[in-house]
Design a protein around this motif. Structure first.
Motif, PDB file in Angstrom:
ATOM      1  N   SER A 123       0.802  -1.228   0.000  1.00 16.57           N
ATOM      2  CA  SER A 123       0.000   0.000   0.000  1.00 16.57           C
ATOM      3  C   SER A 123       0.835   1.278   0.000  1.00 16.57           C
ATOM      4  N   ASP A 124       2.165   1.161  -0.105  1.00 19.81           N
ATOM      5  CA  ASP A 124       3.030   2.341  -0.076  1.00 19.81           C
ATOM      6  C   ASP A 124       2.806   3.184  -1.323  1.00 19.81           C
ATOM      7  N   ASN A 125       2.544   4.469  -1.137  1.00 21.61           N
ATOM      8  CA  ASN A 125       2.342   5.360  -2.286  1.00 21.61           C
ATOM      9  C   ASN A 125       3.235   6.590  -2.203  1.00 21.61           C
ATOM     10  N   GLY A 126       4.422   6.414  -1.588  1.00 19.68           N
ATOM     11  CA  GLY A 126       5.366   7.520  -1.473  1.00 19.68           C
ATOM     12  C   GLY A 126       6.656   7.243  -2.220  1.00 19.68           C
ATOM     13  N   GLY A 127       7.489   8.272  -2.377  1.00 21.78           N
ATOM     14  CA  GLY A 127       8.778   8.116  -3.041  1.00 21.78           C
ATOM     15  C   GLY A 127       8.610   7.796  -4.519  1.00 21.78           C
ATOM     16  N   SER A 128       9.581   7.056  -5.071  1.00 21.93           N
ATOM     17  CA  SER A 128       9.527   6.736  -6.494  1.00 21.93           C
ATOM     18  C   SER A 128       8.365   5.808  -6.816  1.00 21.93           C
ATOM     19  N   SER A 129       7.873   5.066  -5.807  1.00 25.26           N
ATOM     20  CA  SER A 129       6.702   4.210  -6.038  1.00 25.26           C
ATOM     21  C   SER A 129       5.490   5.039  -6.443  1.00 25.26           C
ATOM     22  N   SER A 130       5.383   6.256  -5.904  1.00 25.81           N
ATOM     23  CA  SER A 130       4.218   7.091  -6.209  1.00 25.81           C
ATOM     24  C   SER A 130       4.164   7.448  -7.688  1.00 25.81           C
ATOM     25  N   GLU A 131       5.317   7.669  -8.302  1.00 25.52           N
ATOM     26  CA  GLU A 131       5.332   8.026  -9.727  1.00 25.52           C
ATOM     27  C   GLU A 131       5.022   6.812 -10.595  1.00 25.52           C
ATOM     28  N   LEU A 132       5.504   5.643 -10.205  1.00 26.46           N
ATOM     29  CA  LEU A 132       5.183   4.421 -10.939  1.00 26.46           C
ATOM     30  C   LEU A 132       3.688   4.116 -10.833  1.00 26.46           C
TER      31      LEU A 132
END
Length: 479
Positions: A58-67
């Motif tokens: 469920s992480d939606n921060g950092g570079s994961s948010s852009e992906l």
């Protein structure tokens, strides 16, 4: 019961453990629990049993948010982090390729946007120093998926939306490329595990096996809701708790004008870029977190089933360990999934061990009323009860049997800032406590777990005791 009597009793009962249940299942997030990987690996080796890590998506921060913004899909950063951390170190051999692969998949692009794009192209074109010491066969295999994700990025370019490579993780880009190519998150994990030479006895399991994005929301004691893991755990500079935002309609209309992976009308807070944030100097939440749940893109609560491989591992486990990390964004998102609470409550799992955090954070505050050990255990019990469809939103509805169904042992530190552990309260709940001695690193204000002491505590609980341990136990561990 004295510490010596408890340890002797535990050691004796261990010999009678049902041999059919051998596995160890660890619930954890990413970075914090990575520090304990060697501890869990040592205990697994001693027991010669399977070890499974359950990681939330469920992480939606950092570079994961852009992906997620451009491609959708699960938050993969913590899964990638654990797989790379599990690359084995062989002190007897100089394996430069494994070291190079670890550096490669952990590498992040520069924080300057143009420099990040420039370095990305160097990597894709195999014209970068990161490729040194990686064999041609593995290099070309890795490059094929990086080229694939690069092609997908180019195809999705629109005047209103371009991919931001700022601070992007190469490992996250690779894992996304593998997922898009195979159409399977599980297959992408298998590929990265193989490249990283993760041992077959150790598995990294996403809490939900999915190709979709799943977000979380928490409810606070004052009635407020905070949506999205990044906003819950470590918000960006502009936080919705302090700064008035545009109206919901204005924000929704603005984001609807951007072409990305989000459906029209999706909650604006789920569509923002959270590439830059700080894990330090976080402001307190205005009230304690009382409950966490999953939502669809429009903010409606949904109940999701756990990855079947996770429940299967729990069905073969002799021990469950709740590792250190963010309580509500690293542990609870895995526990509230359908099937988890029922599996953990099975009495055949003899050891349900909480390794208590050495300090409290934004999620287990506010600082004026920090969580105690009982509060941590109550949060776990509530989450597991909700997994079973039983409301756990109020602590009085949980009795001692509920607590012990999910936590049987507590391992903790003692020192400045550590959560309070009331032993008499633990005894009333039927939960055994073991205090281990920690160490304080230079420049840090909190105490860390000492690896040797933690290994010893876990071996005493779920492993055969080394006779030599009895003579040195008081140096590192207190019952």
């Amino acid at each position: 019961m004295s510490g010596e009597a408890f340890l002797s009793l535990t050691s004796a009962s261990t010999m009678n453990t049902n041999t059919k249940r051998k596995g160890i299942v660890v619930f954890s997030g990413g970075s914090a629990a990575n520090n304990l990987v060697d501890v869990f690996s040592t205990v697994r080796e001693d027991k010669r049993c399977p070890l499974s890590y359950v990681i939330p998506i469920s992480d939606n921060g950092g570079s994961s948010s852009e992906l997620i913004r451009v491609f959708g899909g699960p938050g993969i950063g913590d899964v990638r982090s654990r797989l790379v951390r599990l690359i084995p170190d062989d002190p007897d051999h100089d394996d430069s390729e494994k070291a190079a692969i670890k550096v490669f998949f952990n590498h992040r692009l520069p924080k300057d946007r143009s420099k990040a794009r420039e370095e990305w192209l160097q990597i894709v074109e195999a014209d970068h120093a990161l490729w040194a010491n990686i064999s041609t066969a593995k290099k070309e295999l890795i490059r094929s998926f990086l080229n694939m994700i690069n092609s997908e990025i180019l195809k999705r370019m629109r005047p209103s939306s371009t991919f931001d490579f700022t601070g992007a993780s190469i490992g996250n880009l690779f894992l996304t490329g593998a997922r898009l190519f195979s159409g399977s998150f599980e297959s992408a994990i298998y590929l990265l595990s193989s490249i990283c030479s993760v041992p077959s006895h150790t598995s990294v399991l996403p809490a939900i096996n999915t190709n979709f994005t799943h977000h979380i929301t928490v409810g606070l004691a004052n009635g407020e809701h905070i949506t999205g893991q990044n906003s819950i755990s470590h918000p960006s500079v502009a936080t919705p708790l302090e700064n008035p935002a545009p109206s919901q309609t204005e924000e929704t209309e603005f984001h609807d004008g951007i072409e990305d992976a989000n459906l029209p009308g999706t909650l604006p807070t789920l569509r923002k870029q959270y590439i830059t944030f700080s894990k330090a100097d976080e402001e307190d939440l205005p009230a304690r977190i009382e409950r966490l749940w999953y939502i669809n893109p429009y903010g409606q609560e949904i109940r999701l089933a756990a990855n079947p491989r996770v429940t299967a591992c729990l069905g073969e486990a002799q021990a469950v360990i709740y590792s250190i990390g963010s309580l509500y964004t690293s542990i609870v998102p895995s526990l509230i999934l359908k099937g988890i609470g029922q599996a953990i409550s099975n009495p055949s799992i003899r050891y349900k061990i909480l390794i208590l955090n050495s300090t409290t954070d934004r999620e287990t505050g506010p600082s004026t009323s920090p969580f105690s050990a009982v509060d941590f255990i109550a949060a776990i019990a509530k989450a597991c009860n909700e997994s079973r469809g039983v409301s756990g939103s109020a602590t009085p509805s949980l009795g001692p049997s509920d607590f012990r169904s999910y936590v049987t042992h507590l391992i903790h530190l003692q020192g400045p800032g550590t959560p309070n552990v009331d032993k008499s309260e633990m005894e009333k709940l039927g939960i055994e406590t073991i205090k281990v001695y920690g160490r304080k690193m230079e420049g840090e204000s909190f105490v860390r777990y000492d690896e040797k002491a933690l290994i010893q505590a876990l071996k005493v609980l779920i492993g055969e005791r080394d006779p030599r341990m009895e003579r040195s136990r008081r140096n590192t561990l207190e019952g």
